[in-house]
Design a protein around this motif. Structure first.
Motif, short mmCIF file in Angstrom:
data_model
loop_
_atom_site.label_atom_id
_atom_site.label_comp_id
_atom_site.label_asym_id
_atom_site.label_seq_id
_atom_site.Cartn_x
_atom_site.Cartn_y
_atom_site.Cartn_z
N UNK A 186 44.81 22.93 29.80
CA UNK A 186 43.64 23.83 29.72
C UNK A 186 42.58 23.21 28.81
N UNK A 187 43.01 22.71 27.67
CA UNK A 187 42.08 22.08 26.73
C UNK A 187 41.41 20.87 27.37
N UNK A 188 42.18 20.05 28.08
CA UNK A 188 41.62 18.87 28.74
C UNK A 188 40.57 19.22 29.77
N UNK A 189 40.85 20.24 30.59
CA UNK A 189 39.90 20.65 31.62
C UNK A 189 38.61 21.18 31.01
N UNK A 190 38.74 21.99 29.97
CA UNK A 190 37.57 22.59 29.33
C UNK A 190 36.73 21.55 28.60
N UNK A 191 37.41 20.66 27.87
CA UNK A 191 36.67 19.72 27.03
C UNK A 191 36.03 18.58 27.82
N UNK A 192 36.66 18.14 28.92
CA UNK A 192 36.01 17.08 29.70
C UNK A 192 34.73 17.61 30.33
N UNK A 193 34.67 18.92 30.61
CA UNK A 193 33.44 19.54 31.11
C UNK A 193 32.46 19.76 29.97
N UNK A 194 32.96 20.13 28.80
CA UNK A 194 32.09 20.38 27.64
C UNK A 194 31.34 19.13 27.23
N UNK A 195 31.94 17.96 27.39
CA UNK A 195 31.26 16.71 27.06
C UNK A 195 29.97 16.58 27.87
N UNK A 230 39.89 31.56 30.64
CA UNK A 230 40.89 32.31 31.39
C UNK A 230 40.96 31.84 32.84
N UNK A 231 39.80 31.50 33.43
CA UNK A 231 39.80 30.98 34.80
C UNK A 231 40.50 29.62 34.87
N UNK A 232 40.26 28.78 33.87
CA UNK A 232 40.93 27.47 33.84
C UNK A 232 42.43 27.67 33.71
N UNK A 233 42.83 28.53 32.80
CA UNK A 233 44.26 28.78 32.58
C UNK A 233 44.92 29.33 33.85
N UNK A 234 44.24 30.29 34.50
CA UNK A 234 44.79 30.87 35.72
C UNK A 234 44.86 29.84 36.83
N UNK A 245 52.83 31.90 46.39
CA UNK A 245 51.59 32.46 46.95
C UNK A 245 51.35 33.92 46.62
N UNK A 246 52.40 34.72 46.58
CA UNK A 246 52.23 36.14 46.32
C UNK A 246 51.92 36.48 44.87
N UNK A 247 52.10 35.50 43.99
CA UNK A 247 51.88 35.75 42.56
C UNK A 247 50.61 35.10 42.03
N UNK A 248 49.79 34.54 42.91
CA UNK A 248 48.60 33.82 42.47
C UNK A 248 47.65 34.73 41.69
N UNK A 249 47.01 34.15 40.68
CA UNK A 249 46.06 34.88 39.83
C UNK A 249 44.65 34.73 40.39
N UNK A 250 43.82 35.72 40.15
CA UNK A 250 42.44 35.68 40.64
C UNK A 250 41.63 34.66 39.85
N UNK A 251 40.80 33.89 40.57
CA UNK A 251 39.92 32.90 39.96
C UNK A 251 38.48 33.25 40.32
N UNK A 252 37.62 33.36 39.31
CA UNK A 252 36.24 33.75 39.56
C UNK A 252 35.27 32.57 39.52
N UNK A 259 34.69 28.77 40.71
CA UNK A 259 35.17 27.63 41.50
C UNK A 259 35.10 26.30 40.76
N UNK A 260 34.16 26.17 39.81
CA UNK A 260 34.07 24.94 39.03
C UNK A 260 35.31 24.77 38.14
N UNK A 261 35.75 25.88 37.55
CA UNK A 261 36.98 25.85 36.75
C UNK A 261 38.17 25.48 37.61
N UNK A 262 38.20 26.02 38.81
CA UNK A 262 39.30 25.71 39.74
C UNK A 262 39.29 24.23 40.12
N UNK A 263 38.09 23.67 40.31
CA UNK A 263 37.98 22.28 40.72
C UNK A 263 38.44 21.31 39.65
N UNK A 264 37.98 21.49 38.41
CA UNK A 264 38.37 20.56 37.35
C UNK A 264 39.84 20.73 37.02
N UNK A 265 40.37 21.94 37.17
CA UNK A 265 41.80 22.17 36.95
C UNK A 265 42.63 21.42 37.99
#
Length: 360
Positions: A54-63, A71-75, A84-91, A93-99
């Motif tokens: 989570x930290x890596x995804x957030x910080x490489x974007x923060x640079x 929370x979106x990155x973590x999810x 598939x039935x337990x997937x968390x909602x993601x709001x 898409x950029x967070x989903x992509x870097x993750x």
């Protein structure tokens, strides 16, 4: 002159002893991480890995000046391990992509680096891209006013990118494997950033290449967040990259600086594991102490993904907003947590009183 304009480009040279030194240091630190993971419960090891990703995804974007929802990155990362039935909602898409990029680097670190793979990474970082740049204008890194800009760096013309990247990929998958691993990672990141093959997203893709190279050196998915270290030293990071991309193909200073940052990241990973264990022990220690819903919410926040916002502690005004209660209730709750040994005063005078968790 930029290094790509030099006669012997891209034949980088560096002090071999420097490369060997940081590679050995990194391997020893990696072994300490594995040792630490062996003595903690599996679920705590998984939590530490999640925190680092989570930290890596957030910080490489923060640079790059991009702020992601934690929370979106973590999810997004947790979804990778859920049915598939337990997937968390993601709001976001950029967070989903870097993750997805972070996860692919870890899962497929042994796979060769190819043009198709890089285009896929570029698409994950900046949707609707995924091809080499083609514009005729110079690709420049510029700051300052429009009427008097400062050009920090200029990349090779777009028509040179396909051939330049072909040479880079042949080197990365071939002869580079004979180099000390940390030197290989440092040069791979520098070389890619010097070519700057995409319209946008080069920094994030370039750091993913560095992560990949370090993982290949260590022989396991990288248990660290290099981007977090680079983000904290963002100014120095750019200064060293810029300096290494000009005038000389001797990149020993860059390899030395980069190697130290890899070691910082690996040692930081050990700290994350230790902190996760502390949190688990902390929860165990307070289970028997009667806490109300407001107090439990506060502790979760202070231990969880928003830890940074509580670095200076919690006061009654902040608690009031968090718990949506009166100032009197906030003060009473905080004093109760102090009495139970869960919080300790950082500054205890009147309305300026602040408290932090007693994790030790």
């Amino acid at each position: 002159m930029y290094t790509w304009q030099l006669e012997h480009w891209p034949n980088y040279i560096f002090d071999q002893q420097t490369g060997v030194y940081w590679t050995e240091k990194a391997r020893l630190a990696s072994q300490r991480i594995l040792g630490a993971l062996e003595v903690v419960p599996a679920e705590l090891g998984s939590e530490a890995k999640l925190d680092l990703m989570v930290s890596g995804a957030i910080e490489t974007s923060a640079i790059e000046g991009e702020v992601l929802n934690r929370e979106d990155v973590r999810s997004s990362i947790k979804n990778h391990f859920l049915s598939p039935g337990d997937k968390l909602a993601i709001h976001d898409p950029v967070a989903a992509g870097i993750s997805a990029l972070i996860l692919e680097v870890m899962d497929l670190y042994e796979e060769p680096l190819t043009e198709e793979r890089l285009h896929h990474w570029s698409e994950l970082v900046i949707p609707q891209t995924g091809c080499w740049r083609t514009h005729k204008d110079a690709m420049q890194s510029v700051s300052g006013p429009i009427h008097n800009p400062t050009i920090h760096f200029e990349a090779p013309p777009s028509d040179r990118v396909p051939a330049e990247m072909e040479s880079f990929l042949q080197w990365f998958n071939g002869s580079s494997c004979e180099l000390p691993g940390i030197a290989r990672a440092a040069i791979a990141h520098l070389w890619f950033e010097t070519i700057h093959p995409y319209e946008d997203g080069n920094g994030r893709v370039g750091r993913a290449i560095a992560d990949l190279a370090v993982s290949q050196t260590l022989g396991q998915p990288m248990m660290m967040s290099l981007a977090t270290v680079l983000s904290r030293q963002r100014k120095a990071y750019y200064q060293h990259l810029n300096k290494a991309s000009k005038d000389s193909l001797d990149v020993t200073p860059w390899v030395d600086w980069f190697g130290a940052r890899v070691l910082d990241a690996l040692e930081g990973a050990i700290g994350v594991i230790q902190h996760v264990v502390k949190k688990a022990r902390f929860w165990d220690s307070i289970e028997a102490r009667a806490l109300n819903e407001r107090q439990t919410k506060l502790i979760r926040k202070m231990l969880g993904e928003e830890t940074a916002s509580f670095r200076e502690g919690i006061n009654a005004a902040k608690y009031k907003n968090l718990a949506r209660c009166s100032k009197a209730t906030a003060t009473r709750d905080l004093q109760d947590l102090v009495a139970k040994g869960i919080l300790t005063p950082v500054h205890s005078k009147g309305r300026y009183a602040r408290y932090r968790l007693v994790l030790e």
